[in-house]
Design a protein around this motif. Structure first.
Motif, mmCIF file in Angstrom:
data_model
loop_
_atom_site.group_PDB
_atom_site.id
_atom_site.type_symbol
_atom_site.label_atom_id
_atom_site.label_comp_id
_atom_site.label_asym_id
_atom_site.label_seq_id
_atom_site.Cartn_x
_atom_site.Cartn_y
_atom_site.Cartn_z
ATOM 1 N N ILE A 119 -35.542 5.652 -3.535
ATOM 2 C CA ILE A 119 -37.410 6.825 -4.001
ATOM 3 C C ILE A 119 -35.627 6.969 -5.029
ATOM 4 O O ILE A 119 -35.182 7.933 -4.297
ATOM 5 C CB ILE A 119 -37.401 7.032 -2.990
ATOM 6 N N GLU A 120 -35.565 7.183 -6.575
ATOM 7 C CA GLU A 120 -34.939 7.543 -6.912
ATOM 8 C C GLU A 120 -34.235 9.096 -6.837
ATOM 9 O O GLU A 120 -35.239 10.070 -6.471
ATOM 10 C CB GLU A 120 -35.443 8.389 -8.335
ATOM 11 N N GLY A 121 -33.011 9.683 -6.717
ATOM 12 C CA GLY A 121 -32.538 10.534 -6.425
ATOM 13 C C GLY A 121 -31.957 10.906 -5.152
ATOM 14 O O GLY A 121 -32.251 11.736 -4.570
ATOM 15 N N HIS A 122 -32.683 10.177 -4.081
ATOM 16 C CA HIS A 122 -33.254 10.248 -2.155
ATOM 17 C C HIS A 122 -32.115 9.324 -1.777
ATOM 18 O O HIS A 122 -32.262 8.384 -1.932
ATOM 19 C CB HIS A 122 -34.830 10.484 -2.045
ATOM 20 N N ASN A 123 -31.881 9.765 -0.228
ATOM 21 C CA ASN A 123 -31.673 8.962 0.261
ATOM 22 C C ASN A 123 -32.648 9.053 1.501
ATOM 23 O O ASN A 123 -33.144 9.725 1.915
ATOM 24 C CB ASN A 123 -29.806 9.540 1.083
ATOM 25 N N MET A 124 -32.360 7.385 2.431
ATOM 26 C CA MET A 124 -33.404 7.504 3.303
ATOM 27 C C MET A 124 -32.472 6.734 4.373
ATOM 28 O O MET A 124 -31.628 6.244 4.225
ATOM 29 C CB MET A 124 -33.911 6.230 3.052
ATOM 30 N N THR A 125 -32.395 7.536 5.527
ATOM 31 C CA THR A 125 -32.613 7.584 7.422
ATOM 32 C C THR A 125 -33.244 6.324 7.421
ATOM 33 O O THR A 125 -34.192 6.762 7.933
ATOM 34 C CB THR A 125 -31.771 8.604 7.891
ATOM 35 N N VAL A 126 -32.656 4.893 8.126
ATOM 36 C CA VAL A 126 -33.227 4.203 8.462
ATOM 37 C C VAL A 126 -33.200 4.646 10.441
ATOM 38 O O VAL A 126 -31.789 4.542 11.644
ATOM 39 C CB VAL A 126 -32.117 2.888 8.662
ATOM 40 N N VAL A 127 -34.450 4.670 10.883
ATOM 41 C CA VAL A 127 -34.268 5.377 12.442
ATOM 42 C C VAL A 127 -35.084 4.194 13.233
ATOM 43 O O VAL A 127 -34.949 3.950 13.940
ATOM 44 C CB VAL A 127 -34.760 6.149 12.392
ATOM 45 N N ARG A 162 -40.483 17.858 -10.613
ATOM 46 C CA ARG A 162 -40.906 16.691 -11.660
ATOM 47 C C ARG A 162 -41.598 16.214 -10.035
ATOM 48 O O ARG A 162 -41.405 15.718 -8.912
ATOM 49 C CB ARG A 162 -39.248 16.388 -12.623
ATOM 50 N N ASN A 163 -41.744 14.914 -10.926
ATOM 51 C CA ASN A 163 -42.010 14.284 -10.127
ATOM 52 C C ASN A 163 -40.724 12.765 -9.947
ATOM 53 O O ASN A 163 -39.720 12.784 -11.193
ATOM 54 C CB ASN A 163 -43.026 12.755 -9.949
ATOM 55 N N TYR A 164 -40.188 11.548 -8.978
ATOM 56 C CA TYR A 164 -39.658 10.270 -9.280
ATOM 57 C C TYR A 164 -40.624 9.539 -8.591
ATOM 58 O O TYR A 164 -41.623 9.541 -8.711
ATOM 59 C CB TYR A 164 -38.853 11.231 -8.011
ATOM 60 N N TRP A 165 -40.016 8.415 -9.654
ATOM 61 C CA TRP A 165 -39.770 6.795 -9.054
ATOM 62 C C TRP A 165 -39.446 6.327 -7.638
ATOM 63 O O TRP A 165 -38.458 6.917 -6.913
ATOM 64 C CB TRP A 165 -39.290 6.036 -10.113
ATOM 65 N N ALA A 166 -40.445 5.392 -6.873
ATOM 66 C CA ALA A 166 -40.440 5.209 -6.583
ATOM 67 C C ALA A 166 -40.887 2.980 -6.475
ATOM 68 O O ALA A 166 -41.100 2.767 -7.501
ATOM 69 C CB ALA A 166 -41.247 4.590 -4.669
ATOM 70 N N SER A 167 -39.565 2.302 -6.074
ATOM 71 C CA SER A 167 -38.965 1.880 -6.591
ATOM 72 C C SER A 167 -38.836 0.356 -6.053
ATOM 73 O O SER A 167 -38.042 0.458 -4.816
ATOM 74 C CB SER A 167 -38.239 1.489 -8.219
ATOM 75 N N PRO A 178 -41.426 -7.897 -12.494
ATOM 76 C CA PRO A 178 -41.186 -6.621 -12.962
ATOM 77 C C PRO A 178 -41.097 -5.794 -11.793
ATOM 78 O O PRO A 178 -41.713 -6.219 -10.897
ATOM 79 C CB PRO A 178 -42.423 -6.102 -14.127
ATOM 80 N N ASN A 179 -40.193 -5.045 -11.780
ATOM 81 C CA ASN A 179 -40.047 -4.372 -10.065
ATOM 82 C C ASN A 179 -41.591 -3.267 -9.930
ATOM 83 O O ASN A 179 -41.939 -2.942 -11.400
ATOM 84 C CB ASN A 179 -38.775 -3.544 -10.388
ATOM 85 N N GLY A 180 -41.553 -3.696 -9.250
ATOM 86 C CA GLY A 180 -42.537 -2.768 -8.627
ATOM 87 C C GLY A 180 -42.435 -1.568 -8.497
ATOM 88 O O GLY A 180 -41.510 -1.007 -8.353
ATOM 89 N N LEU A 181 -43.232 -0.151 -9.130
ATOM 90 C CA LEU A 181 -43.179 1.207 -9.760
ATOM 91 C C LEU A 181 -44.269 2.218 -8.331
ATOM 92 O O LEU A 181 -45.612 1.689 -8.902
ATOM 93 C CB LEU A 181 -42.824 1.433 -10.822
ATOM 94 N N PRO A 195 -42.745 10.423 -13.705
ATOM 95 C CA PRO A 195 -41.617 10.711 -13.981
ATOM 96 C C PRO A 195 -40.715 10.832 -15.217
ATOM 97 O O PRO A 195 -41.403 9.858 -16.734
ATOM 98 C CB PRO A 195 -40.362 10.232 -12.829
ATOM 99 N N PRO A 196 -39.971 11.967 -15.775
ATOM 100 C CA PRO A 196 -39.014 11.821 -17.011
ATOM 101 C C PRO A 196 -37.960 10.952 -17.449
ATOM 102 O O PRO A 196 -36.973 10.546 -18.554
ATOM 103 C CB PRO A 196 -38.753 13.270 -17.284
ATOM 104 N N THR A 197 -37.608 10.403 -16.148
ATOM 105 C CA THR A 197 -37.162 9.344 -16.260
ATOM 106 C C THR A 197 -36.483 7.910 -16.568
ATOM 107 O O THR A 197 -37.839 7.493 -15.994
ATOM 108 C CB THR A 197 -35.854 9.233 -14.622
ATOM 109 N N VAL A 198 -35.853 6.740 -16.541
ATOM 110 C CA VAL A 198 -36.422 5.650 -16.867
ATOM 111 C C VAL A 198 -35.649 5.309 -15.351
ATOM 112 O O VAL A 198 -35.211 5.563 -14.720
ATOM 113 C CB VAL A 198 -35.127 4.714 -17.985
ATOM 114 N N PRO A 199 -36.924 4.557 -14.821
ATOM 115 C CA PRO A 199 -37.207 3.607 -12.823
ATOM 116 C C PRO A 199 -35.801 2.984 -12.988
ATOM 117 O O PRO A 199 -35.263 2.444 -13.681
ATOM 118 C CB PRO A 199 -38.474 3.363 -12.973
#
Length: 438
Positions: A119-127, A162-167, A178-181, A195-199
């Motif tokens: 997920i663009e701009g976010h870290n994930m913690t595996v639990v 703004r919104n962010y891409w999940a990819s 193509p990448n799933g978005l 989102p205003p950015t490129v995935p």
């Protein structure tokens, strides 16, 4: 290959009242990742079982919770099949509130593809992995293989205007898909606002190092360690190879390609119909001294069998999954192996050929994770240990649909005498027809 045709879903198992998990979150969401083919399962199976061989190829789309994308302007595509204005064609959108923490239960039911998810701009913690708590670690990309499930925690801590891409991207295969978005939607932005950015492009498909690093990083949570038995009663080394049988392209384990018999094993064993499948046990090993895993085998021919491994009940079994070169030059694939009826301890991973006198000394006896699906990385090995303590007949196979269809699997039997009387409702295939009571 029914999963490829759409017979799939996710079951969420809740904790008993009063039982706490070793982490906290505000909201709980499920995300299912799949790949999508335009050809039917029947067309694909026919191609796999034909001369000349016809491979299924790369999927046309990667879906995030059932939503994906496809280029309708490709030549030879029937334009009437595409309707980009259909609301079903909008990307999956997950709405979040700024400052809240979300548990994402992510499952992969792809037919072929190994994936990375971010997920663009976010870290994930595996639990959590396959129902077992993990000593938490942070990732930007989650690598996930067919049949695996993970829980990750993600905090909505970025700019909420703004919104962010999940990819999600195919890895381990040089692919054209193509990448799933999807859209990570910060409330109150519109859920379909792009989102205003490129995935994000995702990791390189052929970079094995971070994928191996994630596999090695998954350890049991310090408060939920199930200690493995310190020794095993039987070691089965399984060389995964691509072969030919009478000209047909197959996958094999120790040079034996698996065929399913007409009469189900459970019924055959309980009703003493042993003539319905071969009684010679499959090999426990291969010629590891002389086999070169890094090159195409000089003789790629293999045999087929429907025989099974008979395990002594309540014994401890080690499985070493050894990857090798395919029938293509400089090519070794990733295989996610899945065991029915058990969880197993992941004892270790390695690159190259497994050394049976040295590598077991480095097994993880301290905090190995328990799983039911595990990747075998290119030109590498994976070691697992399980207790044969669940009476029945259990498949152990590559979770890639076409690979299992082409023979990449085995069957374990254990404690069959402890299985009760079989209901007539399960009869009807092969020689069990005579036991059917309509």
């Amino acid at each position: 290959m029914q999963r490829q045709a759409g017979l799939q879903g996710m079951i969420r198992v809740s904790l008993p009242d009063g039982v706490l998990e070793p982490f906290s979150y505000d909201h709980d969401k499920s995300i299912l990742l799949t790949d999508w083919y335009h050809k039917s399962t029947y067309e694909q199976a026919t191609g796999l079982a034909s001369l000349p061989f016809s491979w299924v190829g790369e999927p046309q789309s990667i879906l995030i919770h059932g939503r994906g994308r496809f280029n309708c302007s490709i030549p030879s595509i029937d334009p009437t099949l595409c309707n980009a204005t259909n609301p079903q064609c909008t990307p999956y959108s997950m709405t979040v509130v700024s400052g809240k923490t979300y548990r994402l239960r992510i499952g992969s039911l792809t037919a072929l593809s190994a994936l990375s998810f971010e997920i663009e701009g976010h870290n994930m913690t595996v639990v959590e992995a396959d129902g077992h708590y993990v000593e938490p670690f942070v990732v930007k990309n989650l690598f996930i293989y067919s049949g695996e499930t993970y829980s990750v925690l993600i905090k909505a801590d970025q700019d909420p205007t703004r919104n962010y891409w999940a990819s999600t991207k195919v890895v381990s295969r040089n692919n054209t898909t193509p990448n799933g978005l999807g859209i990570f939607n910060y409330y109150p932005n519109h859920p379909r606002r792009y989102p205003p950015t490129v995935p994000p492009p995702g990791p390189r498909w052929d970079d094995v190092t971070p994928r191996m690093a994630q596999s090695v990083a998954i350890k049991s949570h310090k408060d939920f360690i199930h200690a493995p038995p310190l020794t095993s009663d039987r070691v089965i080394v399984m060389l995964n190879t691509q072969n030919r049988v009478n000209g047909y392209v197959r996958w094999s384990v120790n040079n034996v390609s698996f065929n399913m018999p007409h009469t189900p094993y459970l019924i055959a064993l309980k009703h003493n119909l042993l003539h319905t499948f071969e009684q010679t046990s499959p090999p426990d090993n291969y010629d590891h001294k002389n086999y070169d895993i890094f090159n195409i085998a000089p003789n790629v021919n293999a045999t087929t069998s429907n025989s099974i491994y008979r395990l002594k009940f309540n014994t401890t079994v080690d499985i070493i999954l050894q990857n090798a070169n395919t029938m293509n030059l400089n090519n070794s694939e990733t295989h996610p192996w899945h065991l029915h009826g058990h969880d197993f301890w992941v004892m270790g991973y390695g690159n190259g050929k497994f050394n049976q006198s040295i590598d077991p000394k480095n097994y993880n006896f301290v905090n190995p994770i328990m799983k039911n699906t595990i990747p075998v990385h290119p030109y590498g090995w994976t070691a697992l240990r399980f207790r044969a303590d669940n009476p029945g007949v259990w498949a152990f196979h590559c979770h890639i649909e076409s690979h299992f269809f082409m023979g990449m699997g085995v069957v374990f039997e254990e404690g069959i005498e402890k299985v009760g009387k079989l209901p007539t409702s399960i009869m009807g295939c092969g020689e069990s027809k005579r036991f059917l009571r309509p």
